[in-house]
Design a protein around this motif. Sequence first.
Motif, PDB file in Angstrom:
ATOM      1  N   TRP A 284       0.856  -1.190   0.000  1.00  0.00           N
ATOM      2  CA  TRP A 284       0.000   0.000   0.000  1.00  0.00           C
ATOM      3  C   TRP A 284       0.884   1.230   0.000  1.00  0.00           C
ATOM      4  O   TRP A 284       1.862   1.315   0.744  1.00  0.00           O
ATOM      5  CB  TRP A 284      -0.947  -0.009   1.195  1.00  0.00           C
ATOM      6  CG  TRP A 284      -2.033  -1.028   0.989  1.00  0.00           C
ATOM      7  CD1 TRP A 284      -1.999  -2.336   1.346  1.00  0.00           C
ATOM      8  CD2 TRP A 284      -3.256  -0.816   0.301  1.00  0.00           C
ATOM      9  NE1 TRP A 284      -3.149  -2.967   0.940  1.00  0.00           N
ATOM     10  CE2 TRP A 284      -3.948  -2.057   0.300  1.00  0.00           C
ATOM     11  CE3 TRP A 284      -3.862   0.282  -0.296  1.00  0.00           C
ATOM     12  CZ2 TRP A 284      -5.199  -2.220  -0.288  1.00  0.00           C
ATOM     13  CZ3 TRP A 284      -5.107   0.127  -0.882  1.00  0.00           C
ATOM     14  CH2 TRP A 284      -5.766  -1.105  -0.873  1.00  0.00           C
TER      15      TRP A 284
ATOM     16  N   TYR B  45      -7.732   4.245   6.511  1.00  0.00           N
ATOM     17  CA  TYR B  45      -7.595   4.119   5.058  1.00  0.00           C
ATOM     18  C   TYR B  45      -8.378   5.214   4.353  1.00  0.00           C
ATOM     19  O   TYR B  45      -9.565   5.422   4.611  1.00  0.00           O
ATOM     20  CB  TYR B  45      -8.090   2.744   4.611  1.00  0.00           C
ATOM     21  CG  TYR B  45      -8.232   2.597   3.117  1.00  0.00           C
ATOM     22  CD1 TYR B  45      -7.129   2.740   2.271  1.00  0.00           C
ATOM     23  CD2 TYR B  45      -9.472   2.324   2.534  1.00  0.00           C
ATOM     24  CE1 TYR B  45      -7.245   2.613   0.904  1.00  0.00           C
ATOM     25  CE2 TYR B  45      -9.606   2.185   1.165  1.00  0.00           C
ATOM     26  CZ  TYR B  45      -8.495   2.335   0.358  1.00  0.00           C
ATOM     27  OH  TYR B  45      -8.627   2.209  -1.002  1.00  0.00           O
TER      28      TYR B  45
ATOM     29  N   HIS C 193      -4.343   6.822  -0.228  1.00  0.00           N
ATOM     30  CA  HIS C 193      -3.675   5.532  -0.183  1.00  0.00           C
ATOM     31  C   HIS C 193      -4.045   4.684  -1.396  1.00  0.00           C
ATOM     32  O   HIS C 193      -5.220   4.566  -1.742  1.00  0.00           O
ATOM     33  CB  HIS C 193      -4.052   4.787   1.102  1.00  0.00           C
ATOM     34  CG  HIS C 193      -3.814   5.575   2.336  1.00  0.00           C
ATOM     35  ND1 HIS C 193      -4.757   5.739   3.323  1.00  0.00           N
ATOM     36  CD2 HIS C 193      -2.711   6.283   2.740  1.00  0.00           C
ATOM     37  CE1 HIS C 193      -4.263   6.495   4.285  1.00  0.00           C
ATOM     38  NE2 HIS C 193      -3.034   6.834   3.953  1.00  0.00           N
TER      39      HIS C 193
END
Length: 350
Positions: A175, A195, A200
């Motif tokens: 990631w 997140y 991301h």
Amino acid sequence: MEKISPYQGLEPRAFWRTGYQEGDYPPADLYRPKWALSKTDRIVTAGSCFAQHVGRALRKNGFTVLDAEPAPEGLAPERHGENGYGMYSARYGNIYTTRQLRQLMEEAWDGPRDFDAIWTKGGRFHDAMRPNVDPQGLDSAEAVKAARVKHLAAVKEVFSQADVFIFTLGLTEAWMHKPSGQVYAIAPGTVAGVYDPSVHGFVNFRAAEVRADLVAALARLKETNPKLRVLLTVSPVPLTATASGGHILAATTWSKSVLRAVAGELYEDFPEVDYFPSYEIVTSTRAGISFFEPNFRQVTEAGVARVMQVFTAAHLGAAAPETETEEKTRKRSEEERQARKAERQKAKKG
């Protein structure tokens, strides 16, 4: 006698029947070291979770494995691992991808990056580059930054001292922080942080990218440490999950195939780079599932021991620990499996 085939006269290890099908497993001459490793060589270890087994086994067999960030006095031994101590030669936690390794080398020599590298959870602060080393988090962002500066100094010091660097390649998936292009150790939100799809992004590194990152990382190390030798392995542990959209089995095969291919290329292209086939030993058809726990992911203690017996026999020769027979290893794996099953059943009843 005239040679009519290029395979005529090759060693038994070059053929499936004599090199693999017949005889003991793993084959005695599966691994022929490119260069000698002695117990006095200063070794640095890093990589995916399987690399922890390698480091412990090396220490157990009397090899010199450096540790630049030992556990502080007063910390109970059972808490060392959960706080990132004793796992590797520095407190960087698992390094799953070659991009992580490259970033670590760049930060150690050039200074930490100024990007979204600090995550929060419950009012505590975590280093996004190694979120598992302080499971409770630190008091402030400043404390995380100070700890990282200290950590990077230890990384630079230990790699500068090393004679041998053993790196276990684990994954191709990661990631990324989109604005900077930096990758995290794990997905945001897993241990800490949140997140955000606008910030991301998922990446699955291709073979050319993996090779470029690994070559760049090793080049940085050899600028400071020209005589450094490198031993590559590939972790036999499958992916826990995949964000690629594919099935987990296919995604695991893809990832491991890419890593194995790159390791093979560097073995062929660089005289200081060796490759040890731990992946092949654990995952081959002859090993079957005997080296894996019931979840088919974690490698059993017997499996790790079997792998390291091949390694130590190749480097220590007559001084290596006695090698178990294939039958004994399978029996020990089954005994371990049954013991864990009994413990789980006992826990359920309790």
